[in-house]
Motif scaffolding. Structure first.
Motif, mmCIF file in Angstrom:
data_model
loop_
_atom_site.group_PDB
_atom_site.id
_atom_site.type_symbol
_atom_site.label_atom_id
_atom_site.label_comp_id
_atom_site.label_asym_id
_atom_site.label_seq_id
_atom_site.Cartn_x
_atom_site.Cartn_y
_atom_site.Cartn_z
ATOM 1 N N ALA A 140 0.815 -1.215 0.000
ATOM 2 C CA ALA A 140 0.000 0.000 0.000
ATOM 3 C C ALA A 140 0.848 1.264 0.000
ATOM 4 O O ALA A 140 0.414 2.314 -0.487
ATOM 5 C CB ALA A 140 -0.927 -0.008 1.208
ATOM 6 N N LEU A 141 2.074 1.183 0.521
ATOM 7 C CA LEU A 141 2.920 2.364 0.677
ATOM 8 C C LEU A 141 3.852 2.614 -0.509
ATOM 9 O O LEU A 141 4.621 3.576 -0.498
ATOM 10 C CB LEU A 141 3.739 2.235 1.957
ATOM 11 N N VAL A 142 3.803 1.740 -1.523
ATOM 12 C CA VAL A 142 4.654 1.938 -2.699
ATOM 13 C C VAL A 142 4.289 3.253 -3.384
ATOM 14 O O VAL A 142 3.109 3.533 -3.647
ATOM 15 C CB VAL A 142 4.487 0.773 -3.698
ATOM 16 N N GLU A 143 5.304 4.079 -3.659
ATOM 17 C CA GLU A 143 5.093 5.355 -4.338
ATOM 18 C C GLU A 143 4.975 5.116 -5.848
ATOM 19 O O GLU A 143 5.902 4.611 -6.478
ATOM 20 C CB GLU A 143 6.242 6.312 -4.049
ATOM 21 N N VAL A 144 3.839 5.482 -6.398
ATOM 22 C CA VAL A 144 3.553 5.245 -7.809
ATOM 23 C C VAL A 144 3.584 6.571 -8.567
ATOM 24 O O VAL A 144 2.936 7.538 -8.149
ATOM 25 C CB VAL A 144 2.164 4.593 -7.973
ATOM 26 N N PRO A 145 4.319 6.647 -9.677
ATOM 27 C CA PRO A 145 4.315 7.880 -10.477
ATOM 28 C C PRO A 145 2.966 8.062 -11.166
ATOM 29 O O PRO A 145 2.366 7.102 -11.645
ATOM 30 C CB PRO A 145 5.429 7.648 -11.499
ATOM 31 N N VAL A 146 2.499 9.314 -11.214
ATOM 32 C CA VAL A 146 1.214 9.604 -11.859
ATOM 33 C C VAL A 146 1.420 10.742 -12.865
ATOM 34 O O VAL A 146 1.092 11.904 -12.596
ATOM 35 C CB VAL A 146 0.135 9.978 -10.826
ATOM 36 N N PRO A 147 1.981 10.420 -14.038
ATOM 37 C CA PRO A 147 2.151 11.447 -15.074
ATOM 38 C C PRO A 147 0.807 11.771 -15.723
ATOM 39 O O PRO A 147 -0.200 11.096 -15.460
ATOM 40 C CB PRO A 147 3.098 10.771 -16.067
ATOM 41 N N PRO A 148 0.763 12.782 -16.577
ATOM 42 C CA PRO A 148 -0.478 13.069 -17.306
ATOM 43 C C PRO A 148 -0.966 11.833 -18.059
ATOM 44 O O PRO A 148 -0.161 11.017 -18.514
ATOM 45 C CB PRO A 148 -0.066 14.187 -18.266
ATOM 46 N N ARG A 149 -2.269 11.728 -18.212
ATOM 47 C CA ARG A 149 -2.832 10.532 -18.856
ATOM 48 C C ARG A 149 -2.307 10.347 -20.274
ATOM 49 O O ARG A 149 -2.073 9.224 -20.729
ATOM 50 C CB ARG A 149 -4.366 10.639 -18.860
ATOM 51 N N SER A 150 -2.073 11.454 -20.981
ATOM 52 C CA SER A 150 -1.545 11.345 -22.347
ATOM 53 C C SER A 150 -0.158 10.698 -22.353
ATOM 54 O O SER A 150 0.171 9.911 -23.251
ATOM 55 C CB SER A 150 -1.483 12.720 -23.009
ATOM 56 N N THR A 151 0.648 11.015 -21.340
ATOM 57 C CA THR A 151 1.983 10.413 -21.228
ATOM 58 C C THR A 151 1.864 8.929 -20.916
ATOM 59 O O THR A 151 2.588 8.100 -21.480
ATOM 60 C CB THR A 151 2.794 11.121 -20.129
ATOM 61 N N GLN A 152 0.955 8.600 -20.013
ATOM 62 C CA GLN A 152 0.722 7.182 -19.702
ATOM 63 C C GLN A 152 0.318 6.410 -20.950
ATOM 64 O O GLN A 152 0.796 5.286 -21.184
ATOM 65 C CB GLN A 152 -0.371 7.049 -18.645
ATOM 66 N N ASP A 153 -0.573 7.014 -21.744
ATOM 67 C CA ASP A 153 -1.049 6.345 -22.954
ATOM 68 C C ASP A 153 0.092 6.082 -23.927
ATOM 69 O O ASP A 153 0.172 5.009 -24.539
ATOM 70 C CB ASP A 153 -2.125 7.192 -23.634
ATOM 71 N N GLN A 154 0.981 7.075 -24.082
ATOM 72 C CA GLN A 154 2.107 6.908 -25.002
ATOM 73 C C GLN A 154 3.021 5.781 -24.547
ATOM 74 O O GLN A 154 3.425 4.917 -25.345
ATOM 75 C CB GLN A 154 2.895 8.219 -25.093
ATOM 76 N N ILE A 155 3.353 5.773 -23.267
ATOM 77 C CA ILE A 155 4.255 4.750 -22.728
ATOM 78 C C ILE A 155 3.630 3.364 -22.848
ATOM 79 O O ILE A 155 4.256 2.401 -23.310
ATOM 80 C CB ILE A 155 4.599 5.066 -21.264
ATOM 81 N N ALA A 156 2.376 3.248 -22.426
ATOM 82 C CA ALA A 156 1.692 1.959 -22.465
ATOM 83 C C ALA A 156 1.542 1.444 -23.893
ATOM 84 O O ALA A 156 1.692 0.243 -24.152
ATOM 85 C CB ALA A 156 0.319 2.074 -21.801
ATOM 86 N N SER A 157 1.264 2.343 -24.832
ATOM 87 C CA SER A 157 1.070 1.933 -26.228
ATOM 88 C C SER A 157 2.354 1.367 -26.822
ATOM 89 O O SER A 157 2.341 0.345 -27.517
ATOM 90 C CB SER A 157 0.583 3.114 -27.068
ATOM 91 N N VAL A 158 3.480 2.027 -26.563
ATOM 92 C CA VAL A 158 4.760 1.559 -27.098
ATOM 93 C C VAL A 158 5.124 0.201 -26.506
ATOM 94 O O VAL A 158 5.467 -0.746 -27.233
ATOM 95 C CB VAL A 158 5.878 2.582 -26.809
#
Length: 283
Positions: A140-158
């Motif tokens: 529960a305490l793991v720090e998760v990065p939360v970039p803009p959704r558009s950035t997440q989409d680009q990373i996930a798509s690649v």
């Protein structure tokens, strides 16, 4: 990259699976994932068991598209993302089910945890001296990065595109290896090799062939393991093959563990060359 971070407990819903108890469990028999069914980045659905689940438990312990399934014990942190590979799938207690909120794309969070797990960055959260565990309160305490959704989409798509390509190649390899096994069986078990119509079978083999023991045609050797309590023996550049590295493919291109030169000198195993055949003795 200065992306904002948040604790996992604030950006995802997550829980452990259901305890297996044949005497107490009630409801409908449904298939479930156990620790052994979750591999790095994929699921092994070949040998699933079933457990009883009641109606009110279906949402809590059931999987939805995009859920991240992570091992709590055994090899804590090992994870894969569920993409409805099979309907009505549940989870057992040895697994965490992580369901991100709308602020995170599931694939982005999955690749984050896959990277953290494979590179050992979750190890500081493990408990237990012999059998390691990743408790819910630590996760529960793991720090998760939360970039803009558009950035997440680009990373996930690649990254997803690469995974899709790898999976496509894996299926092709499986088909080729299946064809090779069938050809081997046809030629060397049924003895229907090219020209077999003109060959005499003598003592169970074609004329001109010989029967020999494995020890006559190959070196049969054993392995060994350096002391796991000595960190200087581990995390080196020498791949260390274990039964966990056995796959459905004829060749292994990677191993989960590696040792150093010192580790090699302090174990009973040789350094084996390319094209060595490994046969598991146990496990």
């Amino acid at each position: 990259m200065n992306w904002p971070t948040q604790k996992l407990e604030t950006v995802a819903d997550f829980c452990l699976g259901k305890m297996l108890d044949q005497k107490k469990n009630r409801g409908e028999h449904l298939p479930y994932l156990a620790n052994v069914n979750v591999r790095w980045g994929e699921f092994d659905l070949a040998d699933l068991r079933e457990m009883r689940f009641e109606q009110h438990e279906l949402d809590r312990y059931g999987l939805k598209y995009g859920d991240i399934v992570m091992c709590e014990g055994g090899e804590p942190g090992r994870c894969a993302i569920w993409k409805e590979q099979r309907s009505s799938m549940m989870i057992q207690k040895a697994l965490h089910r992580i369901r991100p909120h709308d602020c995170l794309r599931p694939e982005f969070l999955y690749y984050f945890f896959l990277h953290k797990g494979r590179t050992g960055h979750l190890a500081s959260l493990f408990t237990g001296s012999t059998i390691k565990h990743l408790p819910r309160e630590k996760l529960a305490l793991v720090e998760v990065p939360v970039p803009p959704r558009s950035t997440q989409d680009q990373i996930a798509s690649v990254l997803s595109a690469y995974d899709d390509l790898i999976e496509s190649n894996r299926r092709r390899i499986q088909l080729l290896e299946q064809a090779a096994r069938l050809l081997y069986k046809e030629w060397f078990v049924h003895l229907r090799f090219p020209g077999h119509e003109h060959s005499r079978i003598i003592d169970g083999v074609p004329e001109g062939w010989e029967k020999k023991t494995a020890f006559e045609v190959m070196d049969v050797l054993s392995g060994g393991t350096p002391k796991t309590t000595n960190p200087s023996f581990w995390e080196g550049d020498i791949p260390f093959f274990t039964p966990k590295d056995v796959t459905d493919f004829a060749y292994s291109h990677d191993t989960e563990k590696s040792i150093t030169e010192a580790g090699l000198k302090n174990c009973n195993s040789n350094l084996y060359p390319k094209d060595t055949v490994f046969i598991t003795a146990r496990g």
